[in-house]
Write an enzyme that holds these catalytic residues in place. Structure first.
Site, PDB file in Angstrom:
ATOM      1  CD  GLU A  33      -2.432   0.875   2.897  1.00  0.00           C
ATOM      2  OE1 GLU A  33      -3.451   0.169   2.896  1.00  0.00           O
ATOM      3  OE2 GLU A  33      -1.947   1.387   3.919  1.00  0.00           O
ATOM      4  CE  LYS A  35       5.750   5.438   6.389  1.00  0.00           C
ATOM      5  NZ  LYS A  35       5.330   6.779   6.663  1.00  0.00           N
ATOM      6  NE  ARG A  40      -2.639   5.357  11.133  1.00  0.00           N
ATOM      7  CZ  ARG A  40      -1.852   4.390  11.608  1.00  0.00           C
ATOM      8  NH1 ARG A  40      -0.555   4.577  11.733  1.00  0.00           N
ATOM      9  NH2 ARG A  40      -2.362   3.233  11.947  1.00  0.00           N
ATOM     10  CD  GLU A  87      -0.515   9.461   6.709  1.00  0.00           C
ATOM     11  OE1 GLU A  87       0.503  10.135   6.944  1.00  0.00           O
ATOM     12  OE2 GLU A  87      -0.894   8.535   7.441  1.00  0.00           O
ATOM     13  CD  GLU A 185       6.868   9.461   4.343  1.00  0.00           C
ATOM     14  OE1 GLU A 185       5.997   8.772   4.946  1.00  0.00           O
ATOM     15  OE2 GLU A 185       7.697  10.175   4.919  1.00  0.00           O
ATOM     16  CE  LYS A 190      -1.282  -0.797   6.378  1.00  0.00           C
ATOM     17  NZ  LYS A 190      -2.450   0.029   6.419  1.00  0.00           N
TER      18      LYS A 190
END
Length: 190
Positions: A33, A35, A40, A87, A185, A190
């Protein structure tokens, strides 16, 4: 778990490369996924229609993001209460692109979304509770399905975090390169 009370967030652990990922997740299904380079935002929609937003450290940041409260309400489809993990990313609404974190950090606290000078796009990646049902014990796949079933994307405002499932090194490296090109980034695994 109770809506309105922040949950402790899981935080990322860095790796040394794609091979390290395969060693850590050997035999397990995993998701790659984007970043995002933002803040957050654990968003809580309470049954009375109010919204509370918490940082990754559980600090209340509702006043900083009155626009997120409106965005989440707009994206929700028949949702009476929820906790979603997102985010908040600075976003250029004209160019439709992610802006650097430094732009987001200039944002001031305000109670009116009309006073907001730095627009954000919410990139949602997890649904922890919906309509009173806690989903934390469910798999990520089930929680993501709940996110998509209960929230609709709104271009440049509320988007699902870009993700893919793969065990192919080349595909993951290509996806990583796309993530970096798209001003993120890198990847979360996960």
């Amino acid at each position: 778990m109770k809506v309105g009370i922040p949950l402790q967030c899981m935080l990322a652990k860095p790796t040394n490369g794609v091979q390290d990922i395969f060693e850590r997740f050997d035999g397990l299904e995993f998701t790659c996924e984007y970043k995002y380079d933002g803040e957050r935002a654990q968003v809580h929609l309470l049954e009375d229609g109010s919204v509370e937003i918490f940082s990754r450290n559980g600090e209340r940041s509702t006043e900083k993001y009155p626009d997120i409260a409106e965005i989440v309400k707009e994206a929700a489809k028949g949702v009476t209460s929820c906790v979603i993990d997102c985010e908040a990313v600075a976003y250029d609404l004209v160019e439709k692109k992610i802006l650097p974190f430094q732009v987001l950090s200039t944002r001031k606290k305000t109670t009116q979304s009309s006073d907001v000078k730095v627009a954000v796009c919410v990139f949602a990646f997890d649904c922890i509770l919906v309509n009173g049902e806690a989903l934390l014990s469910k798999s990520l796949k089930v929680r993501r399905e709940a996110l998509r079933e209960n929230f609709g994307e709104i271009e440049s405002k509320f988007m699902y975090a870009k993700s893919m499932e793969s065990r192919d090194t080349e595909e993951i490296l290509t996806f990583l390169n796309e993530a970096v090109k798209d001003s993120t980034e890198g990847l979360m695994i996960k």
